[in-house]
Design an enzyme around this catalytic site. Structure first.
Site, PDB file in Angstrom:
ATOM      1  CG  ASP A  19      -2.063   0.971   1.094  1.00 16.51           C
ATOM      2  OD1 ASP A  19      -2.389   1.368  -0.047  1.00 16.51           O
ATOM      3  OD2 ASP A  19      -2.647   1.343   2.135  1.00 16.51           O
ATOM      4  CG  ASN A  50       2.051   1.398  -5.210  1.00 16.57           C
ATOM      5  OD1 ASN A  50       2.944   1.189  -4.416  1.00 16.57           O
ATOM      6  ND2 ASN A  50       1.537   0.451  -5.981  1.00 16.57           N
ATOM      7  N   GLY A  51       0.167   5.390  -4.460  1.00 13.05           N
ATOM      8  CA  GLY A  51      -0.397   6.679  -4.870  1.00 13.05           C
ATOM      9  C   GLY A  51       0.204   7.814  -4.076  1.00 13.05           C
ATOM     10  NE  ARG A  72      -4.076   7.150  -7.051  1.00 16.13           N
ATOM     11  CZ  ARG A  72      -3.962   6.671  -5.790  1.00 16.13           C
ATOM     12  NH1 ARG A  72      -3.666   7.491  -4.804  1.00 16.13           N
ATOM     13  NH2 ARG A  72      -4.173   5.399  -5.534  1.00 16.13           N
ATOM     14  CG  HIS A  98      -0.155   2.046  -9.269  1.00 14.68           C
ATOM     15  ND1 HIS A  98      -0.358   1.712  -7.944  1.00 14.68           N
ATOM     16  CD2 HIS A  98      -1.238   2.779  -9.637  1.00 14.68           C
ATOM     17  CE1 HIS A  98      -1.510   2.228  -7.535  1.00 14.68           C
ATOM     18  NE2 HIS A  98      -2.065   2.881  -8.537  1.00 14.68           N
ATOM     19  CD1 TRP A 118     -13.043  -4.991  -9.384  1.00 17.69           C
ATOM     20  CD2 TRP A 118     -12.338  -4.282 -11.387  1.00 17.69           C
ATOM     21  NE1 TRP A 118     -12.454  -6.059 -10.030  1.00 17.69           N
ATOM     22  CE2 TRP A 118     -12.021  -5.650 -11.249  1.00 17.69           C
ATOM     23  CE3 TRP A 118     -11.978  -3.625 -12.562  1.00 17.69           C
ATOM     24  CZ2 TRP A 118     -11.366  -6.381 -12.255  1.00 17.69           C
ATOM     25  CZ3 TRP A 118     -11.339  -4.351 -13.556  1.00 17.69           C
ATOM     26  CH2 TRP A 118     -11.034  -5.699 -13.404  1.00 17.69           C
ATOM     27  CG  LEU A 156       8.489 -17.617  -2.467  1.00 18.76           C
ATOM     28  CD1 LEU A 156       8.313 -17.464  -0.962  1.00 18.76           C
ATOM     29  CD2 LEU A 156       8.955 -16.283  -3.069  1.00 18.76           C
ATOM     30  NE  ARG A 159      -2.968  -1.182   4.274  1.00 13.41           N
ATOM     31  CZ  ARG A 159      -4.226  -1.234   3.860  1.00 13.41           C
ATOM     32  NH1 ARG A 159      -5.050  -2.121   4.388  1.00 13.41           N
ATOM     33  NH2 ARG A 159      -4.678  -0.408   2.936  1.00 13.41           N
ATOM     34  CG  LEU A 162      -6.668  -7.550   7.977  1.00 17.33           C
ATOM     35  CD1 LEU A 162      -7.465  -8.685   8.612  1.00 17.33           C
ATOM     36  CD2 LEU A 162      -5.422  -8.106   7.311  1.00 17.33           C
ATOM     37  CB  SER A 163      -7.994  -3.217   2.713  1.00 14.51           C
ATOM     38  OG  SER A 163      -7.663  -2.027   3.391  1.00 14.51           O
TER      39      SER A 163
HETATM   40  C1  IPE Z   1      -1.399   0.205  -3.421  1.00 13.52           C
HETATM   41  O1  IPE Z   1      -1.184   1.577  -3.450  1.00 13.52           O
HETATM   42  C2  IPE Z   1      -1.664  -0.369  -4.789  1.00 13.52           C
HETATM   43  C3  IPE Z   1      -3.018  -0.898  -4.967  1.00 13.52           C
HETATM   44  C4  IPE Z   1      -4.003  -0.802  -4.136  1.00 13.52           C
HETATM   45  C5  IPE Z   1      -3.259  -1.597  -6.204  1.00 13.52           C
HETATM   46  P1  IPE Z   1      -2.381   2.600  -3.481  1.00 13.52           P
HETATM   47  O2  IPE Z   1      -2.725   2.891  -4.890  1.00 13.52           O
HETATM   48  O3  IPE Z   1      -3.503   2.141  -2.660  1.00 13.52           O
HETATM   49  O4  IPE Z   1      -1.709   3.877  -2.839  1.00 13.52           O
HETATM   50  P2  IPE Z   1      -2.397   4.878  -1.832  1.00 13.52           P
HETATM   51  O5  IPE Z   1      -2.855   4.086  -0.669  1.00 13.52           O
HETATM   52  O6  IPE Z   1      -3.526   5.547  -2.554  1.00 13.52           O
HETATM   53  O7  IPE Z   1      -1.303   5.841  -1.476  1.00 13.52           O
HETATM   54  C1  IPE Z   2      -5.528  -2.620  -0.276  1.00 13.49           C
HETATM   55  O1  IPE Z   2      -5.160  -1.299  -0.447  1.00 13.49           O
HETATM   56  C2  IPE Z   2      -5.510  -3.347  -1.594  1.00 13.49           C
HETATM   57  C3  IPE Z   2      -4.186  -3.623  -2.164  1.00 13.49           C
HETATM   58  C4  IPE Z   2      -3.044  -3.318  -1.604  1.00 13.49           C
HETATM   59  C5  IPE Z   2      -4.192  -4.307  -3.415  1.00 13.49           C
HETATM   60  P1  IPE Z   2      -6.232  -0.149  -0.680  1.00 13.49           P
HETATM   61  O2  IPE Z   2      -5.456   1.091  -0.842  1.00 13.49           O
HETATM   62  O3  IPE Z   2      -7.159  -0.524  -1.785  1.00 13.49           O
HETATM   63  O4  IPE Z   2      -7.044  -0.170   0.688  1.00 13.49           O
HETATM   64  P2  IPE Z   2      -7.889   0.987   1.380  1.00 13.49           P
HETATM   65  O5  IPE Z   2      -8.886   1.491   0.377  1.00 13.49           O
HETATM   66  O6  IPE Z   2      -6.939   2.046   1.806  1.00 13.49           O
HETATM   67  O7  IPE Z   2      -8.518   0.305   2.566  1.00 13.49           O
HETATM   68 MG    MG Z   3      -4.029   2.414  -0.735  1.00  8.70          MG
END
Ligand code: IPE
Ligand code: IPE
Ligand code: MG
Length: 259
Positions: free
Chosen positions: A33, A35-36, A46, A50, A82, A144, A201, A208-209
């Site tokens: 989590d 990346n954005g 963003r 990724h 999605w 692995l 995480r 846990l999302s």
């Molecule tokens: C995790 O990074 C990648 C995916 C969920 C696919 P995010 O894209 O959720 O990055 P933030 O949480 O918005 O910074």
């Molecule tokens: C969880 O991250 C999904 C992945 C890492 C693929 P999200 O960024 O989607 O989760 P929330 O929305 O912050 O809970």
């Molecule tokens: Mg995220």
């Protein structure tokens, strides 16, 4: 203080005997989590986060192999992802394809077994084919196990398992009283995979999302204050170090003297 390997924990039917050093978790789940936010904090789009996240994933897999982790589950795309803007979803799909096309041969020669969990129906045919091929090519590997959670949601997984059990009960193949914890575990997509010992995480979020809800009943959680693109072996080792200092009790009594 007594530290126990996951293999010594009191859940004999859900663990495998690992050929790894003590204190190394057998199964690590990673919620990749941030990346954005990594990108936004650098005034980048963003999707650039990724892209850099794929490099962090490569570092993570390599480090897991070097450390002797047997199962690594990576949360790549959730059932709920999605709802992101279409351009971002498209880029995430493109990056999964790129990762599989570019890295599969190397993973295979490193004896990595790829397993995919998540809903495959509804994915584009080329992605489904790549996921199927990755599993087929690597299914005989003994190194692995890389579990790729893609289009994955734990509630959906549990609902599907319950639906299959209900169908068996309705057809007279099962009695309601036969349904137990082990049966539900074996009907999940993670059947045959030991429960995660450690879930890491990144990004500072502490939730846990919809990741491995059932399987995480006794997992240890480590939340790292770094964004996923900055993840490296040192970060994984720090999480494992924290894990090794935890006292896993599984509802029993402490193995460690009191304060
Ligand atoms: C995790 O990074 C990648 C995916 C969920 C696919 P995010 O894209 O959720 O990055 P933030 O949480 O918005 O910074
Ligand atoms: C969880 O991250 C999904 C992945 C890492 C693929 P999200 O960024 O989607 O989760 P929330 O929305 O912050 O809970
Ligand atoms: Mg995220």
């Amino acid at each position: 203080m007594t530290l126990r390997a996951a293999s010594e924990a009191a859940v004999p039917d859900r663990t495998v005997a690992p050929a790894v050093a003590p204190r190394v978790p057998v199964h690590v789940g990673v919620i990749m989590d941030g990346n954005g936010r990594w990108a936004t904090s650098r005034k980048l789009p963003r999707v650039e986060g990724h892209r850099r996240g794929v490099e962090a994933l490569r570092r993570c897999v390599r480090a897991a192999r070097e450390i002797g982790i047997r199962f690594l589950t990576i949360y790549s795309f959730s059932s709920e992802n999605w709802s992101r803007p279409p351009g971002e979803v498209t880029e995430l799909m493109r990056l999964l394809k790129l990762f599989l096309r570019h890295d599969l041969a190397e993973l295979n020669s490193a004896h990595v077994r790829v397993k995919v969990i998540g809903e495959r129906q509804g994915l584009a045919p080329d992605i489904r084919a790549l996921l199927d091929d990755a599993e087929a090519l690597t299914c005989g590997n003994g190194g692995l196990t890389l579990v790729v959670a893609f289009n994955y949601g734990s509630r959906q997984e549990i609902a599907a398992a319950v639906s299959r059990i209900a169908a068996d009960v309705a057809a007279g193949r099962l009695k309601p009283q036969d349904v137990d914890v082990e049966m539900i575990s074996q009907r999940l997509e993670t059947a045959g995979i030991p429960d995660p010992d450690l879930i890491v995480r990144t990004s500072g979020e502490q939730r846990l999302s919809n990741f491995l809800l059932w399987q995480a009943a006794y997992s240890e959680f480590v939340f790292l204050p770094i964004y996923w693109p900055d993840f490296d072996k040192a970060a994984l080792l720090s999480a494992i170090d924290e894990y090794a200092r935890r006292d896993r009790r599984f509802g029993g009594v402490t193995a460690r003297p009191g304060p």
